[in-house]
Write an enzyme that holds these catalytic residues in place. Sequence first.
Site, PDB file in Angstrom:
ATOM      1  N   ASN A 156     -15.221   8.898  -7.641  1.00  0.00           N
ATOM      2  CA  ASN A 156     -15.548   9.394  -6.304  1.00  0.00           C
ATOM      3  C   ASN A 156     -15.054  10.809  -6.124  1.00  0.00           C
ATOM      4  OD1 ASN A 156     -13.402   9.715  -3.958  1.00  0.00           O
ATOM      5  ND2 ASN A 156     -12.579   8.184  -5.381  1.00  0.00           N
ATOM      6  N   ASN A 172      -0.150  12.376   0.151  1.00  0.00           N
ATOM      7  CA  ASN A 172      -1.171  12.403  -0.897  1.00  0.00           C
ATOM      8  C   ASN A 172      -0.998  13.699  -1.689  1.00  0.00           C
ATOM      9  OD1 ASN A 172      -3.421  12.575  -2.462  1.00  0.00           O
ATOM     10  ND2 ASN A 172      -4.904  12.331  -0.793  1.00  0.00           N
ATOM     11  N   CYS A 231      -3.674  16.768  -3.878  1.00  0.00           N
ATOM     12  CA  CYS A 231      -4.448  17.761  -3.132  1.00  0.00           C
ATOM     13  C   CYS A 231      -4.219  19.122  -3.764  1.00  0.00           C
ATOM     14  CB  CYS A 231      -3.954  17.844  -1.685  1.00  0.00           C
ATOM     15  SG  CYS A 231      -4.217  16.362  -0.726  1.00  0.00           S
ATOM     16  N   LYS A 285       2.759   9.777  -3.212  1.00  0.00           N
ATOM     17  CA  LYS A 285       1.744   9.178  -4.086  1.00  0.00           C
ATOM     18  C   LYS A 285       1.452  10.130  -5.234  1.00  0.00           C
ATOM     19  CE  LYS A 285      -2.729   6.898  -3.967  1.00  0.00           C
ATOM     20  NZ  LYS A 285      -3.844   6.516  -3.097  1.00  0.00           N
ATOM     21  N   ASN A 304      -2.690   7.537  -7.997  1.00  0.00           N
ATOM     22  CA  ASN A 304      -3.962   7.929  -7.405  1.00  0.00           C
ATOM     23  C   ASN A 304      -5.039   7.811  -8.495  1.00  0.00           C
ATOM     24  OD1 ASN A 304      -5.907   9.139  -5.624  1.00  0.00           O
ATOM     25  ND2 ASN A 304      -4.199  10.169  -4.600  1.00  0.00           N
ATOM     26  N   GLY A 331      -4.024   0.626  -8.645  1.00  0.00           N
ATOM     27  CA  GLY A 331      -4.988   0.980  -9.693  1.00  0.00           C
ATOM     28  C   GLY A 331      -5.618  -0.262 -10.272  1.00  0.00           C
ATOM     29  N   THR A 369     -10.394   0.012  -4.735  1.00  0.00           N
ATOM     30  CA  THR A 369     -11.782  -0.311  -5.074  1.00  0.00           C
ATOM     31  C   THR A 369     -12.050  -1.813  -5.010  1.00  0.00           C
ATOM     32  OG1 THR A 369     -11.629   1.594  -6.550  1.00  0.00           O
ATOM     33  CG2 THR A 369     -13.556   0.214  -6.791  1.00  0.00           C
TER      34      THR A 369
HETATM   35  C1  LIG Z   1     -13.747   6.045  -2.225  1.00  0.00           C
HETATM   36  C2  LIG Z   1     -12.292   6.345  -2.427  1.00  0.00           C
HETATM   37  C3  LIG Z   1     -11.619   7.171  -1.525  1.00  0.00           C
HETATM   38  C4  LIG Z   1     -10.258   7.455  -1.699  1.00  0.00           C
HETATM   39  N1  LIG Z   1      -9.619   8.237  -0.795  1.00  0.00           N
HETATM   40  C5  LIG Z   1      -8.277   8.465  -0.925  1.00  0.00           C
HETATM   41  C6  LIG Z   1      -7.562   9.227   0.050  1.00  0.00           C
HETATM   42  O1  LIG Z   1      -8.112   9.678   1.065  1.00  0.00           O
HETATM   43  N2  LIG Z   1      -6.230   9.434  -0.156  1.00  0.00           N
HETATM   44  C7  LIG Z   1      -5.556   8.925  -1.237  1.00  0.00           C
HETATM   45  O2  LIG Z   1      -4.344   9.137  -1.372  1.00  0.00           O
HETATM   46  N3  LIG Z   1      -6.212   8.177  -2.166  1.00  0.00           N
HETATM   47  C8  LIG Z   1      -7.539   7.942  -2.026  1.00  0.00           C
HETATM   48  N4  LIG Z   1      -8.190   7.174  -2.963  1.00  0.00           N
HETATM   49  C9  LIG Z   1      -7.438   6.617  -4.096  1.00  0.00           C
HETATM   50  C10 LIG Z   1      -7.015   5.170  -3.852  1.00  0.00           C
HETATM   51  O3  LIG Z   1      -6.141   5.075  -2.744  1.00  0.00           O
HETATM   52  C11 LIG Z   1      -6.316   4.577  -5.104  1.00  0.00           C
HETATM   53  O4  LIG Z   1      -5.150   5.314  -5.380  1.00  0.00           O
HETATM   54  C12 LIG Z   1      -7.209   4.595  -6.338  1.00  0.00           C
HETATM   55  O5  LIG Z   1      -8.552   4.331  -6.001  1.00  0.00           O
HETATM   56  C13 LIG Z   1      -6.746   3.587  -7.398  1.00  0.00           C
HETATM   57  O6  LIG Z   1      -6.766   2.276  -6.891  1.00  0.00           O
HETATM   58  P1  LIG Z   1      -8.003   1.253  -7.126  1.00  0.00           P
HETATM   59  O7  LIG Z   1      -8.317   1.283  -8.590  1.00  0.00           O
HETATM   60  O8  LIG Z   1      -7.515  -0.054  -6.616  1.00  0.00           O
HETATM   61  O9  LIG Z   1      -9.144   1.791  -6.320  1.00  0.00           O
HETATM   62  C14 LIG Z   1      -9.560   6.893  -2.803  1.00  0.00           C
HETATM   63  C15 LIG Z   1     -10.246   6.067  -3.706  1.00  0.00           C
HETATM   64  C16 LIG Z   1     -11.589   5.778  -3.532  1.00  0.00           C
HETATM   65  C17 LIG Z   1     -12.271   4.869  -4.521  1.00  0.00           C
END
Ligand SMILES: Cc1cc2nc3c(=O)[nH]c(=O)nc-3n(C[C@H](O)[C@H](O)[C@H](O)COP(=O)(O)O)c2cc1C
Length: 314
Positions: free
Chosen positions: A75, A133, A136, A171, A198, A250, A273
């Site tokens: 993404n 976060n 960035c 994070k 992240n 993750g 996800t």
């Molecule tokens: C669509 C999407 C948007 C995300 N937006 C953010 C965000 O705004 N801030 C942040 O710290 N992480 C964001 N993430 C990261 C997730 O919080 C997470 O760290 C990462 O997806 C790994 O976890 P997962 O495999 O369970 O998705 C985003 C992830 C996805 C898939």
Amino acid sequence: MSATRPPVDLATRLGPLALDNPIMTASGCFASGREMGRFVDVGSIGAVVVKSVTVAPREGLPTPRMVETPSGMLNAIGLQNPGVDAWLEHDLPWLVERGATTVVSVAGDSVEDFVQVARRLRGVDGVHAIEINLSCPNVEHRGLVFALDAEASAALVRAVRRVTDVPVLAKLSADASDVVGVARAVVDAGADALTLINTVLGMAIDPVTGRAELANTYGGLSGPAIRPIAVRVVHQVHHAMPEVPIVGCGGVRSVEDVVQFLRAGASAVAVGTGGFVDPYATESLRDGLAAWMADHGFAELGPLVGSTPPRPGS
Ligand SMILES: Cc1cc2nc3c(=O)[nH]c(=O)nc-3n(C[C@H](O)[C@H](O)[C@H](O)COP(=O)(O)O)c2cc1C
């Protein structure tokens, strides 16, 4: 849970922040909760980590912003959010009414941006913690992502710590070459807990057109594809700093995934996800974890957390 199973205590702590259970949502995958409210009782989630909030509203990046990949997705949303003032007015009250434990993810382009958001959140009822976060780009440092650099990460955490009175989670990113070094730096700078990890920077190309599939060319890889990386980072950081609470994040999909993260050293896990695939995931993982623990002789989380030994020789 079956009536014959012994009771299990799922309570956990992230430093000063007490959670009823260790299943949280990951930032950006739950918006501000409302979208998921018809599936789950947000008040019963360990903690809701909201989509990152910035000083001013952001529309995010052009589309396409998401691509499916084997066992995951890429993404590049670009921190779309209404800005902190609108968020406080429209989104937080909904979470407060439902008794959610709310962690506000904060993002920005500079240390000052983060500090401004943290100031706006100071003393606000219903804001239980801040998650910084660090993935960035820092415009004051040639756009280098904070999380890749221990010093820049520490400076940011220190500045936010100074203006907030709630627990601070930092994070981090597995894209950092020395993630343990970054972890040490942010803890020394005042982070109460770490969220690991992240998304991992990735890319997909359309073989026919030769163009990148994401409008932003690169994006963050998430889902089960990154789980082994996340588990490794949690394990490494936990054994380097066993006293620091960790949120594992993750690719969490199943109860067994949750247990892997706990054994690696996480005190809680965040589902990202996985919530897109199964919107009931937080509740089913919480209940499934309690059943798993009862079946395997664990009455509480403590003995599970960090129970996988360190790498031999480390
Ligand atoms: C669509 C999407 C948007 C995300 N937006 C953010 C965000 O705004 N801030 C942040 O710290 N992480 C964001 N993430 C990261 C997730 O919080 C997470 O760290 C990462 O997806 C790994 O976890 P997962 O495999 O369970 O998705 C985003 C992830 C996805 C898939």
